[in-house]
Design an enzyme around this catalytic site. Sequence first.
Site: not given
Length: 307
Positions: A94, A96-98, A102-104, A146
Amino acid sequence: MIRASAPGKLILFGDHAVVYGEPGIATAINKRAYSTACELDGKKIVVESKDTGETTECGIREKSKNPIIAAVQEAQKFSKSRSGIGIEINSQIPIGAGLGSSAAVATATIASVATLLTGKEPSTMEIAEMAYKADKLAHESPSGIDTAVTSLGGTIFFKKGNISQLDSEPLTLVVANSGVRRNTSDMVLRVKNSIRDPRVALSMFSIGSLSKEARTILLGKRQGDLGPLMDRGQSLLKDLGVSSTSLEDLVQLAKDSGAVGSKITGAGGGGCIISLSDNPETLIQAFKESGASAYSVRTNQPGVRID
Ligand code: MEV
């Protein structure tokens, strides 16, 4: 055409404190982002996300804060190639869920593009370095934890400039999503603005000490003992001002439903909490009955790879 994937992540301990040189522990989870790269005619980069339905286009030399474009450009620099690149993203993580979406995505994209352009797979350390450079262009003062864990996988003990794999067992943790999307850079900036307050500096030090305690527990294969440390971590993150009413409600619900420990994972402000429980299914049910989306994840999963 080359397809690569990288895992989402959980920060078990050290959220925010890692930005200030304190240690943290992060682990790769069994939800992955996939990036497929192909060469395109013309000096452009085109990114199509199957999850959001968005397409972004940019010139190969154009400066961009888009993390996927920045990732493609880092991989092009590494490969000493300026071919046009097309990227297709599919992700189970998901946004913006922490959970490191984005890093993945950036890590998988660097692996797919660099492999496509050089004809051989870069080492995970090379991928981690490129992913960190791209992350620095796209985000506010990232610590690098991350992109390190989405590249290397497993469970890592991270202190800026120093990363080691922890030889620990996989854990099942319950993730519950507050449903509030937040932006990591905004949360990092908010904490940065209060870092001169001695109480905040002390909280950072205490968060770092928890990571050291947790490392001993994980290496001793005593995962069940992590619960109280997670609760202490949550209380310190609350003091930093990165919790919220909806996150605190989820933490309380977890406690009332038998969790042995719960905390925010990542930047906070919204996103997810993680909980350790002897009965994950009962806990998931309790979250769902309260209207929160919840599921279990396995930790200690493989890092970036060509699929
Ligand atoms: C975000 O996943 C983790 C933070 O510690 C920021 C960072 O380490 O760059 C909040």
